[in-house]
Design an enzyme around this catalytic site. Structure first.
Site: not given
Ligand code: CO8
Length: 258
Positions: A64, A109, A112, A132
């Site tokens: 998400a 997400g 999921e 998460e």
């Molecule tokens: N949300 C927003 N932006 C994201 C997300 C995300 N989940 N994932 C990546 N991005 C963005 C980064 O911020 C980055 O943006 P910018 O270029 O502006 O800095 C761009 O995408 C590229 O990402 P990275 O530079 O981090 O790329 P890497 O190759 O270094 O890393 C990863 C890739 C490992 C995927 C890393 O981006 C990461 O860890 N992302 C987050 C993953 C995560 O934690 N996902 C879970 C999110 S929480 C969730 O899904 C909850 C679901 C249930 C919600 C319930 C609601 C109440």
């Protein structure tokens, strides 16, 4: 509705839906969730099998959208979770097969979403996880429910409590995905699987899906009763007569979905 974040193609009854938000690795914001909900609600009968994948080479869905969630209060968090859970449930309840072709990161997400699909196949580069708790939240798009059902509580708890990210081969080992392909072979494999489904009787597939889905939460007696009822329903279809006649006449069946 015109979609900003969904790319959709249909060929031969197989619809491919690509989630496309390149700046955030296809992270799900509320607009994408609403677009997905609208797409599912209006899917129409030309789609016999749906394949969901992520646009680009790196990510299926990286979760998400964290920037959208960062400042939510309790009620807003509840509403956001409810929106995602509702859309994913609608995907799960579609009366057609849904294949997740996981081409890269399937985190939070994203994992999921893949689990709301009937079948998951993955690129060798795919990575899965429910990270998460590292963000101070729990899986909120039905991940605590579906991951534990799919791979068992023990490993689901380990993944969710540690937030660890696993590679495609580990996802295969624990039964989170059915098969792994080289990245360029993933979509051809998804389409080949979908074609096999398109060649079969659509009502029978739909009833089989209903039986498997509903059996999930029933006891053995109720499950077997449900299957028995749905099995009976097949005999009210023209496709059952056609399928069996074709077998007995040693020819291919021509199913019409009636
Ligand atoms: N949300 C927003 N932006 C994201 C997300 C995300 N989940 N994932 C990546 N991005 C963005 C980064 O911020 C980055 O943006 P910018 O270029 O502006 O800095 C761009 O995408 C590229 O990402 P990275 O530079 O981090 O790329 P890497 O190759 O270094 O890393 C990863 C890739 C490992 C995927 C890393 O981006 C990461 O860890 N992302 C987050 C993953 C995560 O934690 N996902 C879970 C999110 S929480 C969730 O899904 C909850 C679901 C249930 C919600 C319930 C609601 C109440």
């Amino acid at each position: 509705m015109d979609y900003k974040f969904l790319k959709i193609e249909n060929e031969g009854g197989i619809t491919t839906l690509r989630i496309s938000a390149p700046k955030s690795l296809n992270a799900l914001n509320s607009t994408i969730l609403k677009e997905l909900g609208d797409f599912v609600e209006n899917i129409g009968s030309t789609t016999r099998v749906l394949i969901i994948t992520g646009d680009g080479e790196k990510s299926f869905v990286a979760g998400a959208d964290i920037s959208e969630m960062a400042n939510l209060n309790e009620q807003e968090g509840y509403e956001f979770g409810k929106l995602g859970a509702k859309v994913f449930r609608a995907i799960e309840l579609l009366p057609i097969p849904v294949i997740a072709a996981v081409n890269g990161f399937a985190l939070g997400g994203g994992c999921e979403l893949a689990m709301a699909c009937d079948i998951r196949i993955a690129s060798a580069k795919a990575k899965f996880g429910q990270p998460e708790v590292g963000l101070g939240i729990i899986p909120g798009f039905s991940g605590t429910y579906r991951l534990a059902k799919l791979i068992g509580q023990g490993y689901a708890k380990e993944m969710i409590y540690t937030g660890k990210v696993i590679k495609a081969d580990e996802a295969l080992r624990i039964g989170l995905v059915n098969a792994i392909y080289e990245p360029e072979q993933l979509m051809p494999a998804a389409v080949e699987m979908a074609r096999k489904m398109v060649a079969c009787a659509p009502i029978a597939i739909s009833l089989a899906k209903q039986s498997i889905n509903e059996n999930y939460d029933l006891d053995a007696t109720a499950s077997l009763e449900l299957e028995n009822k749905l099995f009976g329903k097949c005999f009210a279809t023209k496709d059952q007569k056609e399928g069996m006649a074709a077998f007995l006449e040693k020819r291919s069946a021509n199913f019409i979905g009636e």
